[in-house]
Motif scaffolding. Structure first.
Motif, mmCIF file in Angstrom:
data_model
loop_
_atom_site.group_PDB
_atom_site.id
_atom_site.type_symbol
_atom_site.label_atom_id
_atom_site.label_comp_id
_atom_site.label_asym_id
_atom_site.label_seq_id
_atom_site.Cartn_x
_atom_site.Cartn_y
_atom_site.Cartn_z
ATOM 1 N N MET A 1 -6.099 -15.788 6.473
ATOM 2 C CA MET A 1 -5.907 -14.359 6.560
ATOM 3 C C MET A 1 -6.423 -13.589 7.851
ATOM 4 S SD MET A 1 -8.215 -11.552 4.081
ATOM 5 C CE MET A 1 -7.216 -12.014 2.423
ATOM 6 N N GLU A 45 -16.953 -19.816 -5.276
ATOM 7 C CA GLU A 45 -15.373 -19.497 -4.940
ATOM 8 C C GLU A 45 -15.187 -19.759 -3.358
ATOM 9 O OE1 GLU A 45 -13.191 -15.866 -4.907
ATOM 10 O OE2 GLU A 45 -11.304 -17.145 -4.381
ATOM 11 N N CYS A 48 -13.162 -16.635 -0.353
ATOM 12 C CA CYS A 48 -13.249 -15.807 -1.263
ATOM 13 C C CYS A 48 -12.087 -14.446 -0.778
ATOM 14 C CB CYS A 48 -14.398 -15.264 -1.838
ATOM 15 S SG CYS A 48 -15.264 -14.515 -0.716
ATOM 16 N N ILE A 69 -17.996 -17.525 -0.932
ATOM 17 C CA ILE A 69 -18.038 -17.910 0.629
ATOM 18 C C ILE A 69 -16.931 -17.414 1.261
ATOM 19 C CG2 ILE A 69 -18.385 -19.714 2.404
ATOM 20 C CD1 ILE A 69 -19.681 -21.724 0.065
ATOM 21 N N GLU A 70 -17.085 -16.999 2.402
ATOM 22 C CA GLU A 70 -16.136 -16.535 3.450
ATOM 23 C C GLU A 70 -16.599 -16.312 4.802
ATOM 24 O OE1 GLU A 70 -12.854 -15.504 3.263
ATOM 25 O OE2 GLU A 70 -13.047 -15.573 5.282
ATOM 26 N N ILE A 75 -14.129 -9.842 6.941
ATOM 27 C CA ILE A 75 -13.425 -10.113 5.582
ATOM 28 C C ILE A 75 -14.425 -10.071 4.633
ATOM 29 C CG2 ILE A 75 -11.922 -11.378 3.795
ATOM 30 C CD1 ILE A 75 -10.438 -12.423 6.384
ATOM 31 N N PHE A 117 -5.790 -20.450 -2.961
ATOM 32 C CA PHE A 117 -4.909 -19.961 -1.697
ATOM 33 C C PHE A 117 -5.540 -20.347 -0.329
ATOM 34 C CE2 PHE A 117 -3.530 -17.960 -5.400
ATOM 35 C CZ PHE A 117 -2.084 -18.172 -5.487
ATOM 36 N N ASP A 119 -6.345 -21.908 3.207
ATOM 37 C CA ASP A 119 -5.319 -22.115 4.330
ATOM 38 C C ASP A 119 -4.968 -23.509 4.399
ATOM 39 O OD1 ASP A 119 -6.130 -19.683 5.292
ATOM 40 O OD2 ASP A 119 -7.939 -20.165 6.359
ATOM 41 N N THR A 192 -5.777 -13.529 -7.446
ATOM 42 C CA THR A 192 -6.161 -13.236 -6.400
ATOM 43 C C THR A 192 -5.117 -12.358 -5.422
ATOM 44 O OG1 THR A 192 -5.155 -14.874 -4.884
ATOM 45 C CG2 THR A 192 -6.859 -15.670 -6.242
ATOM 46 N N GLU A 193 -5.691 -11.929 -4.064
ATOM 47 C CA GLU A 193 -4.971 -10.952 -3.552
ATOM 48 C C GLU A 193 -3.638 -11.732 -2.998
ATOM 49 O OE1 GLU A 193 -9.093 -9.425 -2.075
ATOM 50 O OE2 GLU A 193 -8.072 -11.471 -2.112
#
Ligand SMILES: C[S@@+](CC[C@H](N)C(=O)[O-])C[C@H]1O[C@@H](n2cnc3c(N)ncnc32)[C@H](O)[C@@H]1O
Length: 212
Positions: A1, A45, A48, A69-70, A75, A117, A119, A192-193
């Motif tokens: 993303m 997640e 996320c 976790i991102e 984001i 989803f 990467d 999810t998005e």
């Protein structure tokens, strides 16, 4: 993303940092997550994104706690802000790279793990970066301990096929598998998005659940 750099996020992050999102010294929570969420089943997640799944699941299952976790700052702010706005007490966001997760969690501390989803890293030379690569599975094995569940969704068939092979090679028990989750017998309480975006385009969603 990928998002365009948003300079205001640095400032806005201060309003959520420390309570809803952790950026530094995450290792101090190792072994103490349950104290943060008394009596709740701990779920994680990884990747996320803007948090539609983590937030939606936390709202739907108040008896569980969801840690997202991102790795990207620009984001990670969004799920933390959503948790604050909704006054959710069962959500925390970690803004860091998941490859370090054993610094932040004791073995067996997490019961359910979600990869949504992820990467795809399509080039073979980047295979080790895929979150379902066996090196990551070895981390998850410690994180979850015996009997922990991993649930994985993706639109990307090549990543899915790679992942199922990795799960098998790693000796995991596959208890659910679908190449079209939205038309399957399996429950899917929160999209999810990315899931919303791809299914609106008619792309089938792949799903697999394994037990460690
Ligand atoms: C393709 S997006 C999917 C976002 C969301 N899960 C969804 O389904 O809409 C993948 C996200 O995972 C994050 N990510 C990738 N590798 C990561 C890692 N090693 N640790 C933490 N986050 C990661 C990326 O920054 C990105 O926001």
């Amino acid at each position: 993303m990928r998002l365009r750099k948003k300079p205001w996020i640095e400032e806005a992050m201060k309003e959520v940092q420390g309570e809803y999102v952790f950026l530094h010294d995450i290792d101090k929570f190792k072994g103490h997550w349950q104290e943060m969420f008394p009596g709740k089943r701990l779920c994680l997640e990884i990747g996320c994104g803007k948090g539609r799944f983590t937030i939606g699941m936390a709202e739907l299952y108040p008896d569980k706690a969801f840690i997202g976790i991102e790795t990207q700052h620009d984001i990670a702010y969004f799920p933390a802000k959503a948790a604050k706005d909704k006054e959710l007490t069962n959500v925390k966001i970690i803004c860091a790279n998941a490859e370090n997760l054993l610094d932040w969690f004791e073995p067996g501390e997490i019961k359910e793990l979600y990869l949504n989803f992820s990467d795809p890293w399509p080039k073979a030379r980047h295979a080790k970066r895929r979150l379902t690569h066996r090196n990551f599975l070895a981390l998850y094995k410690q994180l979850l301990g015996e009997g922990g569940h991993l649930r994985f969704k993706t639109d990307n068939r090549a990543l899915f096929d790679f992942s199922v092979e990795e799960f098998k090679e790693f000796g995991l028990q596959i208890i659910a598998l679908s190449y079209d989750l939205h038309h399957s017998e399996y429950e899917n309480p929160v999209q999810t998005e990315y899931e919303q975006k791809f299914s609106a385009l008619g792309t089938p969603i792949n799903f697999c659940e394994v037990v460690f």
